[in-house]
Every structure is written in C-alpha cells, then in structure tokens.
Design a protein around this motif. Structure first.
Motif, PDB file in Angstrom:
ATOM      1  N   ALA A 168       0.854  -1.185   0.000  1.00  0.00           N
ATOM      2  CA  ALA A 168       0.000   0.000   0.000  1.00  0.00           C
ATOM      3  C   ALA A 168       0.888   1.233   0.000  1.00  0.00           C
ATOM      4  CB  ALA A 168      -0.917   0.001   1.218  1.00  0.00           C
ATOM      5  N   ARG A 169       0.648   2.113  -0.946  1.00  0.00           N
ATOM      6  CA  ARG A 169       1.497   3.289  -1.100  1.00  0.00           C
ATOM      7  C   ARG A 169       0.621   4.531  -1.158  1.00  0.00           C
ATOM      8  NH1 ARG A 169       5.655   3.208  -6.010  1.00  0.00           N
ATOM      9  NH2 ARG A 169       6.116   1.274  -4.866  1.00  0.00           N
ATOM     10  N   GLU A 170       0.899   5.516  -0.313  1.00  0.00           N
ATOM     11  CA  GLU A 170       0.120   6.742  -0.355  1.00  0.00           C
ATOM     12  C   GLU A 170       0.563   7.596  -1.539  1.00  0.00           C
ATOM     13  OE1 GLU A 170      -1.951  10.064   2.457  1.00  0.00           O
ATOM     14  OE2 GLU A 170      -0.389   8.784   3.333  1.00  0.00           O
ATOM     15  N   LEU A 171      -0.437   8.155  -2.226  1.00  0.00           N
ATOM     16  CA  LEU A 171      -0.210   8.943  -3.433  1.00  0.00           C
ATOM     17  C   LEU A 171      -0.839  10.323  -3.264  1.00  0.00           C
ATOM     18  CD1 LEU A 171      -1.304   6.208  -6.011  1.00  0.00           C
ATOM     19  CD2 LEU A 171       1.035   6.708  -5.271  1.00  0.00           C
ATOM     20  N   PRO A 172      -0.463  11.279  -4.076  1.00  0.00           N
ATOM     21  CA  PRO A 172      -1.145  12.573  -4.044  1.00  0.00           C
ATOM     22  C   PRO A 172      -2.616  12.413  -4.418  1.00  0.00           C
ATOM     23  CG  PRO A 172       0.884  12.690  -5.328  1.00  0.00           C
ATOM     24  CD  PRO A 172       0.628  11.253  -5.070  1.00  0.00           C
ATOM     25  N   ALA A 173      -3.455  13.315  -3.923  1.00  0.00           N
ATOM     26  CA  ALA A 173      -4.890  13.233  -4.213  1.00  0.00           C
ATOM     27  C   ALA A 173      -5.161  13.229  -5.714  1.00  0.00           C
ATOM     28  CB  ALA A 173      -5.628  14.389  -3.540  1.00  0.00           C
ATOM     29  N   ARG A 174      -4.319  13.912  -6.496  1.00  0.00           N
ATOM     30  CA  ARG A 174      -4.552  13.988  -7.949  1.00  0.00           C
ATOM     31  C   ARG A 174      -4.374  12.636  -8.637  1.00  0.00           C
ATOM     32  NH1 ARG A 174       0.616  16.107  -7.208  1.00  0.00           N
ATOM     33  NH2 ARG A 174       2.266  15.038  -8.382  1.00  0.00           N
ATOM     34  N   ALA A 175      -3.781  11.653  -7.943  1.00  0.00           N
ATOM     35  CA  ALA A 175      -3.547  10.341  -8.552  1.00  0.00           C
ATOM     36  C   ALA A 175      -4.849   9.645  -8.918  1.00  0.00           C
ATOM     37  CB  ALA A 175      -2.727   9.469  -7.599  1.00  0.00           C
ATOM     38  N   LEU A 176      -5.911   9.897  -8.148  1.00  0.00           N
ATOM     39  CA  LEU A 176      -7.196   9.278  -8.466  1.00  0.00           C
ATOM     40  C   LEU A 176      -7.695   9.760  -9.822  1.00  0.00           C
ATOM     41  CD1 LEU A 176      -9.647   7.556  -7.683  1.00  0.00           C
ATOM     42  CD2 LEU A 176     -10.566   9.554  -6.487  1.00  0.00           C
ATOM     43  N   ARG A 177      -7.646  11.048 -10.026  1.00  0.00           N
ATOM     44  CA  ARG A 177      -8.054  11.603 -11.318  1.00  0.00           C
ATOM     45  C   ARG A 177      -7.157  11.085 -12.435  1.00  0.00           C
ATOM     46  NH1 ARG A 177     -10.081  17.179 -13.008  1.00  0.00           N
ATOM     47  NH2 ARG A 177     -10.597  17.362 -10.802  1.00  0.00           N
ATOM     48  N   ALA A 178      -5.862  10.970 -12.173  1.00  0.00           N
ATOM     49  CA  ALA A 178      -4.930  10.470 -13.186  1.00  0.00           C
ATOM     50  C   ALA A 178      -5.293   9.050 -13.607  1.00  0.00           C
ATOM     51  CB  ALA A 178      -3.500  10.525 -12.655  1.00  0.00           C
ATOM     52  N   ALA A 179      -5.735   8.226 -12.657  1.00  0.00           N
ATOM     53  CA  ALA A 179      -6.129   6.851 -12.986  1.00  0.00           C
ATOM     54  C   ALA A 179      -7.363   6.845 -13.889  1.00  0.00           C
ATOM     55  CB  ALA A 179      -6.395   6.061 -11.708  1.00  0.00           C
ATOM     56  N   PHE A 180      -8.349   7.702 -13.578  1.00  0.00           N
ATOM     57  CA  PHE A 180      -9.533   7.796 -14.442  1.00  0.00           C
ATOM     58  C   PHE A 180      -9.139   8.283 -15.836  1.00  0.00           C
ATOM     59  CE2 PHE A 180     -12.199   7.700 -10.593  1.00  0.00           C
ATOM     60  CZ  PHE A 180     -13.284   6.974 -11.053  1.00  0.00           C
ATOM     61  N   GLU A 181      -8.276   9.261 -15.906  1.00  0.00           N
ATOM     62  CA  GLU A 181      -7.882   9.806 -17.204  1.00  0.00           C
ATOM     63  C   GLU A 181      -7.159   8.761 -18.047  1.00  0.00           C
ATOM     64  OE1 GLU A 181      -5.653  13.163 -15.879  1.00  0.00           O
ATOM     65  OE2 GLU A 181      -7.406  14.496 -15.814  1.00  0.00           O
ATOM     66  N   ALA A 182      -6.286   7.978 -17.407  1.00  0.00           N
ATOM     67  CA  ALA A 182      -5.566   6.938 -18.150  1.00  0.00           C
ATOM     68  C   ALA A 182      -6.510   5.854 -18.635  1.00  0.00           C
ATOM     69  CB  ALA A 182      -4.469   6.345 -17.268  1.00  0.00           C
ATOM     70  N   ALA A 183      -7.453   5.440 -17.778  1.00  0.00           N
ATOM     71  CA  ALA A 183      -8.416   4.413 -18.181  1.00  0.00           C
ATOM     72  C   ALA A 183      -9.292   4.907 -19.321  1.00  0.00           C
ATOM     73  CB  ALA A 183      -9.269   4.004 -16.987  1.00  0.00           C
ATOM     74  N   SER A 184      -9.661   6.202 -19.265  1.00  0.00           N
ATOM     75  CA  SER A 184     -10.468   6.770 -20.338  1.00  0.00           C
ATOM     76  C   SER A 184      -9.684   6.829 -21.647  1.00  0.00           C
ATOM     77  CB  SER A 184     -10.931   8.172 -19.938  1.00  0.00           C
ATOM     78  OG  SER A 184     -11.588   8.812 -21.001  1.00  0.00           O
ATOM     79  N   ALA A 185      -8.409   7.197 -21.550  1.00  0.00           N
ATOM     80  CA  ALA A 185      -7.596   7.388 -22.759  1.00  0.00           C
ATOM     81  C   ALA A 185      -7.411   6.103 -23.544  1.00  0.00           C
ATOM     82  CB  ALA A 185      -6.239   7.973 -22.372  1.00  0.00           C
ATOM     83  N   ASP A 186      -7.220   4.975 -22.822  1.00  0.00           N
ATOM     84  CA  ASP A 186      -6.968   3.730 -23.558  1.00  0.00           C
ATOM     85  C   ASP A 186      -8.122   2.723 -23.443  1.00  0.00           C
ATOM     86  OD1 ASP A 186      -6.735   2.651 -21.027  1.00  0.00           O
ATOM     87  OD2 ASP A 186      -4.590   2.245 -21.153  1.00  0.00           O
ATOM     88  N   SER A 187      -9.289   3.187 -22.951  1.00  0.00           N
ATOM     89  CA  SER A 187     -10.509   2.356 -22.872  1.00  0.00           C
ATOM     90  C   SER A 187     -10.340   1.110 -22.018  1.00  0.00           C
ATOM     91  CB  SER A 187     -10.995   1.970 -24.274  1.00  0.00           C
ATOM     92  OG  SER A 187     -11.318   3.120 -25.036  1.00  0.00           O
ATOM     93  N   THR A 188      -9.484   1.185 -21.004  1.00  0.00           N
ATOM     94  CA  THR A 188      -9.343   0.062 -20.075  1.00  0.00           C
ATOM     95  C   THR A 188     -10.594  -0.035 -19.209  1.00  0.00           C
ATOM     96  OG1 THR A 188      -6.943   0.264 -19.974  1.00  0.00           O
ATOM     97  CG2 THR A 188      -8.013  -0.852 -18.130  1.00  0.00           C
ATOM     98  N   PRO A 189     -11.287  -1.170 -19.209  1.00  0.00           N
ATOM     99  CA  PRO A 189     -12.479  -1.290 -18.363  1.00  0.00           C
ATOM    100  C   PRO A 189     -12.085  -1.363 -16.892  1.00  0.00           C
ATOM    101  CG  PRO A 189     -12.001  -3.385 -19.425  1.00  0.00           C
ATOM    102  CD  PRO A 189     -11.039  -2.381 -20.004  1.00  0.00           C
ATOM    103  N   VAL A 190     -12.866  -0.683 -16.056  1.00  0.00           N
ATOM    104  CA  VAL A 190     -12.560  -0.602 -14.637  1.00  0.00           C
ATOM    105  C   VAL A 190     -13.796  -0.980 -13.826  1.00  0.00           C
ATOM    106  CG1 VAL A 190     -10.771   1.144 -14.937  1.00  0.00           C
ATOM    107  CG2 VAL A 190     -13.155   1.864 -14.569  1.00  0.00           C
ATOM    108  N   MET A 191     -13.580  -1.131 -12.528  1.00  0.00           N
ATOM    109  CA  MET A 191     -14.673  -1.291 -11.571  1.00  0.00           C
ATOM    110  C   MET A 191     -14.594  -0.125 -10.598  1.00  0.00           C
ATOM    111  SD  MET A 191     -14.397  -5.390 -10.795  1.00  0.00           S
ATOM    112  CE  MET A 191     -16.038  -5.548 -10.087  1.00  0.00           C
ATOM    113  N   VAL A 192     -15.722   0.571 -10.408  1.00  0.00           N
ATOM    114  CA  VAL A 192     -15.770   1.722  -9.517  1.00  0.00           C
ATOM    115  C   VAL A 192     -16.812   1.442  -8.443  1.00  0.00           C
ATOM    116  CG1 VAL A 192     -16.128   4.199  -9.316  1.00  0.00           C
ATOM    117  CG2 VAL A 192     -15.143   3.247 -11.426  1.00  0.00           C
ATOM    118  N   PHE A 193     -16.360   1.365  -7.186  1.00  0.00           N
ATOM    119  CA  PHE A 193     -17.207   1.066  -6.040  1.00  0.00           C
ATOM    120  C   PHE A 193     -17.441   2.358  -5.249  1.00  0.00           C
ATOM    121  CE2 PHE A 193     -15.292  -2.837  -7.192  1.00  0.00           C
ATOM    122  CZ  PHE A 193     -15.879  -3.916  -6.543  1.00  0.00           C
ATOM    123  N   VAL A 194     -18.703   2.660  -4.946  1.00  0.00           N
ATOM    124  CA  VAL A 194     -19.045   3.766  -4.067  1.00  0.00           C
ATOM    125  C   VAL A 194     -20.087   3.261  -3.077  1.00  0.00           C
ATOM    126  CG1 VAL A 194     -20.147   6.040  -3.890  1.00  0.00           C
ATOM    127  CG2 VAL A 194     -18.496   5.585  -5.726  1.00  0.00           C
TER     128      VAL A 194
END
Length: 349
Positions: free
Chosen positions: A226-252
């Motif tokens: 487990a590694r702590e990341l900057p808050a912006r890392a969450l948005r970066a993960a969404f942007e990368a998944a969107s850019a290359d159409s990687t399917p994800v699971m989002v739990f809320v």
C-alpha cells in the motif's frame, strides 16, 4: 396558535427553496440542520408515499419494472448506474444484485425508512424509490427513466405502500471508531496475514482481527502493498483508463449499499469543484475537495495480485474504490496494472 415542528420546518424549507431553487435536498437538509428523510417525509400525502419495510419484497420485484437508474452516494461522491435488476438475491440482513449493469451489495440492517417520491418537473414528474437509514441519510435511490415500465413501477408502489404513516424517529449516528495508537498494532502479524490472503473479501476480517483501522493498515503495512499517493492520482487513474478504454470497476458506498460500475469510463468533465464521469449508462460525481488521501493497494488472491486505487476523506472514511475490471478466476488486467504503475511513477517524480 403555536406552529408544530413539522409546520415550522416546512416553512423554513419553502423559504430556502425560494432563495436557492437549485439546492439539492441533501444540501438543503444540512443547511436546515435536519436529515434528508425528514424533508422527504414532509411531502407525505403530496409528493411522498411511505413504503412498508419489506425491503426483500421490493427488491425482488424490481426486475419487473425494466430499466431504471440506481443512485448510491456518500458525502463526497455520487454513483449513478442505468440498467435492469437481475440476479437479485436478498436474505435479510444482506442482499446482492448481480446483473451486468446493476451491481449492488446491500446491508439491509441499516435500512429504516422508504418512500416513493414524485418530484414535479416542468414536464411530468420524476419518480423514485428512496431508502434511508436510522440517521435519516439516504442509503439508496431507484429512479424511473424513459425506459422504465411505468405501470409496473406504479403497481409496485401500490403493492408496498404502508398502511400507516411512518414513525420518523431519527437517531444520531454513532461516532467513527478511533484508531489505536500505531505502537499497539502488530504490524508484522498484519503484514503476514495480508500476504497470506487468498481472496480480497478476507481483507475486512483481517482488519478486525488486528484491531486496526483501514487507512491505518494502509499506512503501516509497507509500500510494496500500500502506497500513499497525491490526491490527484485518483483523477490520473480515471484519465488513463479513459484514454486507452481500459475497463474498470468503480465502487461507491453509503451506510447501507455499495454500488459498482464495471466497464469503460469515457467522458470526463470538470464542473465547479466536481470531477465527473458523464457516460450514457454511468455517471460519477466526485467532490474534489473531499479527497484527502489516496492509496494504491495490492492484495494477494488465488488469481494473483489485485490492485486498487482507494480514496478517503479527512475522517479516513472511504469515498471510492477503483479496480481493473475482472471476474473471479481471472487474473487482473495487465493494462490496469500498467495504469497504476504509471500513476505511482508520476507521483514519485
């Protein structure tokens, strides 16, 4: 003649709506110092119909109404998913819905009040079922859409209308548990148990065994897990998944439901402090200011390592979990692992 508390609250709400007509009911409740359920209950006889507490019956009958929009939220994130109820299996106090579109984990012990709500619009009305916990917070909502079988939805409401007005006793939520000091945690034992996991569902039992908070465990277990990341890392993960159409699971999750989206995320939009996914069947609204901590997390399973990006607020409450799309028995997508590795690399640079 003295006014009743309900009359006074209704007057204050009407005044607030006149001042801020676009204010959402959850925010209105916070402004007025009451619960959302109390505001909904003011409409009984006009805009709200109280439901019986037969949650099992209501959920088991949802497949007959066709496509709907399900909404689950917490303080900082709203998750909206369109689809049909399929694979419904409710055995109180728990239940699951395992359709390809509507995917829910239900904790019905927290469900205390339910209403059918008809919100007037300029054209027609917005029809929903809304469920609340004992503190009056919404745990789950189900909205009719243009693709819903409205006669079937109306018939379901009639079938589960309560014979009497609900007892709207609203209790206080128990305070969050306080973590023990780090010095009292068996970190070596925690790490050994973590490395020995065979399934991600063992995670919460492990936290309980070692009496360790979730974020506390992420901080202590070691950066390989487990590694702590900057808050912006969450948005970066969404942007990368969107850019290359990687399917994800989002739990809320709320206090009574976890809602899951599985699939791509395409259209990402920023609006006034909110980060949004605005796709035809999936909408996500994430309050930027609410994200206080973000971690990349790796959990061993029989199918190999499962990697997630996990976001928490300033009180260490979980806001959102993000995984690569996967099914039991299948290894994690290499594309998702690459996204997380790249997000970690960006954070370190």
């Amino acid at each position: 003649m003295l006014s009743s508390p309900n009359t006074d609250l209704a007057a204050r709400w009407n005044t607030l709506r006149g001042e801020k007509p676009a204010l959402r009911i959850r925010d209105a409740a916070a402004t007025l110092g009451v619960s959302e359920a109390e505001l909904v209950a003011l409409g009984v006889g006009q805009t709200a119909t109280p439901l019986t507490t037969d949650w099992r019956g209501i959920l088991n009958d949802m497949p007959e109404v066709g496509r709907v929009m399900c909404l689950t939220r917490n303080e900082h994130c709203v998750h909206e998913r369109h689809g049909r109820f399929e694979g419904v299996d409710v055995k109180a106090p728990h239940g699951i819905v395992l359709g390809p579109d509507i995917d829910l984990r239900l904790f019905l012990g927290s469900w205390k009040h339910g209403f059918a709500v008809r919100e007037p619009l300029k054209q027609g009305e917005r029809l929903s079922l809304q469920f609340f916990d004992g503190a009056g917070d919404a745990v789950h909502k189900i909205y009719a859409t243009d693709e819903t079988d409205r006669p079937a939805f109306d018939a379901l409401i009639v079938r589960y209308t309560a014979a009497t007005l609900p007892d709207m006793k609203i209790g206080r939520r128990a305070p969050d548990a306080v973590d023990r000091p780090d010095s009292e945690i068996d970190v070596a034992g925690l790490r050994t148990a973590w490395l020995g996991m065979k399934d991600t569902h063992e995670f919460f039992g492990m936290l309980g065994k070692f009496k360790v908070g979730r974020v506390q465990a992420l901080r202590l277990v070691g950066e390989d897990l487990a590694r702590e990341l900057p808050a912006r890392a969450l948005r970066a993960a969404f942007e990368a998944a969107s850019a290359d159409s990687t399917p994800v699971m989002v739990f809320v999750g709320s206090h009574g439901c976890i809602q899951i989206h599985t699939g791509p995320v395409k259209r990402l939009v920023d609006t006034q402090g909110w980060f949004n996914v605005l796709d035809p069947d999936f909408n996500l609204h994430l309050r930027d200011a609410g994200v206080a901590r973000v971690f990349s997390v790796r959990k061993p399973t029989e199918d190999g390592i499962v990697t997630s990006i996990e976001a928490f607020d300033a009180h260490n409450r979980n806001i959102l979990l993000m995984f690569g799309a996967r099914k039991p028995g299948k290894p994690e997508l290499e594309e998702w692992r690459a996204i997380v590795a790249n997000v970690e690399k960006q954070a370190a640079s």
